[in-house]
Design a protein around this motif. Structure first.
Motif, PDB file in Angstrom:
ATOM      1  N   ALA A 256       4.722  -9.810   5.124  1.00 13.66           N
ATOM      2  CA  ALA A 256       3.446  -9.238   4.685  1.00 13.66           C
ATOM      3  C   ALA A 256       2.742 -10.119   3.665  1.00 13.66           C
ATOM      4  N   ASP A 257       1.408 -10.008   3.676  1.00 13.63           N
ATOM      5  CA  ASP A 257       0.570 -10.640   2.658  1.00 13.63           C
ATOM      6  C   ASP A 257       0.021  -9.623   1.664  1.00 13.63           C
ATOM      7  N   ALA A 258      -0.011  -8.351   2.060  1.00 11.27           N
ATOM      8  CA  ALA A 258      -0.503  -7.296   1.175  1.00 11.27           C
ATOM      9  C   ALA A 258       0.113  -5.970   1.616  1.00 11.27           C
ATOM     10  N   MET A 259       0.205  -5.035   0.667  1.00 14.41           N
ATOM     11  CA  MET A 259       0.813  -3.725   0.892  1.00 14.41           C
ATOM     12  C   MET A 259      -0.256  -2.649   0.766  1.00 14.41           C
ATOM     13  N   ILE A 260      -0.186  -1.636   1.646  1.00 11.44           N
ATOM     14  CA  ILE A 260      -1.157  -0.545   1.625  1.00 11.44           C
ATOM     15  C   ILE A 260      -0.410   0.782   1.486  1.00 11.44           C
ATOM     16  N   VAL A 282      -1.483  -4.764  -3.903  1.00 13.80           N
ATOM     17  CA  VAL A 282      -1.393  -3.406  -3.364  1.00 13.80           C
ATOM     18  C   VAL A 282      -2.759  -2.747  -3.366  1.00 13.80           C
ATOM     19  N   VAL A 283      -3.080  -2.107  -2.235  1.00 12.61           N
ATOM     20  CA  VAL A 283      -4.252  -1.241  -2.126  1.00 12.61           C
ATOM     21  C   VAL A 283      -3.736   0.163  -1.873  1.00 12.61           C
ATOM     22  N   SER A 284      -4.202   1.136  -2.646  1.00 14.15           N
ATOM     23  CA  SER A 284      -3.714   2.513  -2.517  1.00 14.15           C
ATOM     24  C   SER A 284      -4.857   3.511  -2.648  1.00 14.15           C
ATOM     25  N   THR A 285      -4.656   4.658  -2.041  1.00 13.11           N
ATOM     26  CA  THR A 285      -5.526   5.788  -2.316  1.00 13.11           C
ATOM     27  C   THR A 285      -5.248   6.312  -3.720  1.00 13.11           C
ATOM     28  N   ARG A 286      -6.175   7.122  -4.209  1.00 16.13           N
ATOM     29  CA  ARG A 286      -6.035   7.682  -5.557  1.00 16.13           C
ATOM     30  C   ARG A 286      -5.144   8.937  -5.529  1.00 16.13           C
ATOM     31  N   ASP A 295      -3.907   0.512 -12.413  1.00 19.37           N
ATOM     32  CA  ASP A 295      -5.174   0.398 -13.126  1.00 19.37           C
ATOM     33  C   ASP A 295      -6.098  -0.396 -12.202  1.00 19.37           C
ATOM     34  N   ASP A 296      -7.077   0.278 -11.619  1.00 13.76           N
ATOM     35  CA  ASP A 296      -7.896  -0.309 -10.559  1.00 13.76           C
ATOM     36  C   ASP A 296      -8.505  -1.642 -10.988  1.00 13.76           C
ATOM     37  N   GLY A 297      -8.248  -2.661 -10.163  1.00 17.31           N
ATOM     38  CA  GLY A 297      -8.780  -3.985 -10.427  1.00 17.31           C
ATOM     39  C   GLY A 297      -7.894  -4.846 -11.292  1.00 17.31           C
ATOM     40  N   ASP A 298      -6.902  -4.247 -11.915  1.00 16.21           N
ATOM     41  CA  ASP A 298      -5.983  -4.991 -12.782  1.00 16.21           C
ATOM     42  C   ASP A 298      -4.694  -5.303 -12.035  1.00 16.21           C
ATOM     43  N   ASN A 299      -3.920  -4.269 -11.682  1.00 11.82           N
ATOM     44  CA  ASN A 299      -2.651  -4.499 -10.991  1.00 11.82           C
ATOM     45  C   ASN A 299      -2.653  -3.933  -9.565  1.00 11.82           C
ATOM     46  N   GLY A 300      -3.808  -3.550  -9.067  1.00  2.00           N
ATOM     47  CA  GLY A 300      -3.948  -3.035  -7.714  1.00  2.00           C
ATOM     48  C   GLY A 300      -5.375  -2.568  -7.499  1.00  2.00           C
TER      49      GLY A 300
END
Length: 366
Positions: A256-260, A282-286, A295-300
């Motif tokens: 993988a290159d990114a995790m969802i 990582v991209v995640s729903t809230r 912390d959106d934009g910082d660590n994901g």
């Protein structure tokens, strides 16, 4: 095995997040010198995993609320061996574990979700929630705050996978060697939001960052046929790959290159921690767990729940990041993992709690 210091009781026949954490914690406790005994259902995936690790365990039926044998036998073991702690996981094991308030052992119920308390958990002597949200919920349900403790999860150390294994998996899945791979994993149930992810992926370009864009969804479950049908309906066959349920997930993280994490609800979100452990952005729903971790934009990157268009927008936001920002996002996630969810810190927190509760019960040095 010498007399156990703690019993760990679980009644599941699944091998989900709580079960995997149970195995990791028992392994970590025993490797740290704490004698932890697993108590579980014979033939269960948990029993098999502990057997492969050669960790001590015993078996009980732990069958249902009408199982009268398991509570009696467990109580006899506790009276005979006097472990400092009996720790139970999830509702079945906790409901069947009945220890006296003034007995030799402290009963700790460990919860990784917002479960029904009455009839299942309130008879324990102390409670561990794996997030602040769970702990707040337990207190709101009437449990004494001074007996509720927050200890997070840790995930397995990232494993090294050789190129031959990765090449074999690529061939089996039909995954191009130069693919940019988005990945997720979990049980195929509605709460995991995999249908939202498929709808979001259908909105993405077929190429990103100069590479063909592909999606791997590791897992299985009751919605398998519906998800596969949706994949065909969205004309994503050939770009979405379904390796099935995997107990050994390291190769897929390595590909993988990114995790969802598209979940509609996660108490903690082990998949986020696992992605970070492999230094993936990582991209995640809230969902509740993600909001405690990211912390959106910082660590994901975060997006609204059950909103494929918003999830697609978040993924495009990731895919358009400069290489340096992509790496910085992944590094910040790994740093969060190391600061707050390190294996050694979580194991020590449990050992310290066991000592604290046993000492309060008058068993100093036991």
């Amino acid at each position: 095995m010498p007399t156990p210091e703690s019993f760990h009781v679980i009644g599941s026949r699944q091998f989900g997040g709580a079960d995997r954490f149970y195995v990791r914690l028992l392994q970590g406790l025993n490797e740290s010198g704490h004698r932890a005994l697993g108590v579980n259902r014979q033939g269960s995936p948990v029993a098999q995993a502990l057997g492969e690790l050669e960790l001590p365990q015993r078996h009980l039926p732990l069958a249902s609320k009408w199982d009268f044998l398991s509570p009696r036998r467990l109580k006899r073991w506790v009276e005979a061996e006097r472990p400092r702690v009996v720790q139970t996981y999830m509702g079945r094991a906790t409901r069947l574990t009945r220890l006296p308030k003034d007995g030799p052992s402290v009963h700790i119920a460990r919860l990784g979700g917002y479960y029904k308390v009455r009839g299942y958990y309130e008879h324990a002597h102390a409670w561990v929630g794996n997030t602040k949200g769970v702990c707040d919920y337990l207190i709101q349900q009437g449990l004494p705050a001074k007996q509720v403790f927050c200890i997070g999860n840790f995930v397995a150390e990232p494993a090294t996978v050789d190129e031959a294994e990765l090449s074999a998996i690529r061939d089996r899945l039909g995954l191009p060697t130069n693919a940019l791979v988005l990945m997720t994993l979990g049980r195929f149930i509605g709460i995991k939001g995999f249908d939202d992810l498929l709808a979001a992926f259908a909105r993405l370009p077929t190429e990103a960052r100069g590479r063909p864009l592909h999606l791997i969804i590791v897992g299985d479950g009751p919605l398998r046929e519906q998800l596969h049908a949706l994949c065909r309906q969205l004309e994503l066959d050939g770009r979405v790959h379904w390796p099935g349920w995997q107990n050994h997930t390291a190769p897929y993280f390595a590909l993988a290159d990114a995790m969802i994490c598209p979940s509609r609800h996660e108490t903690l979100g082990n998949v986020i921690l696992e992605g970070w452990s492999y230094r993936l952005p990582v991209v995640s729903t809230r969902n509740p767990g993600a909001l405690e971790l990211i912390d959106d934009g910082d660590n994901g990157l975060l997006c609204p729940i059950k909103d494929p268009a918003a999830l697609a927008a978040a993924l495009i936001r990731l895919l358009n990041l400069p290489d340096a920002d992509w790496q910085a996002l992944a590094a910040a996630g790994e740093k969060t993992l190391q600061l707050h969810h390190r294996r050694e810190a979580v194991i020590k927190a449990y050992q310290d709690l066991y000592t604290q509760l046993a000492t309060a019960r008058g068993r100093i040095g036991a």
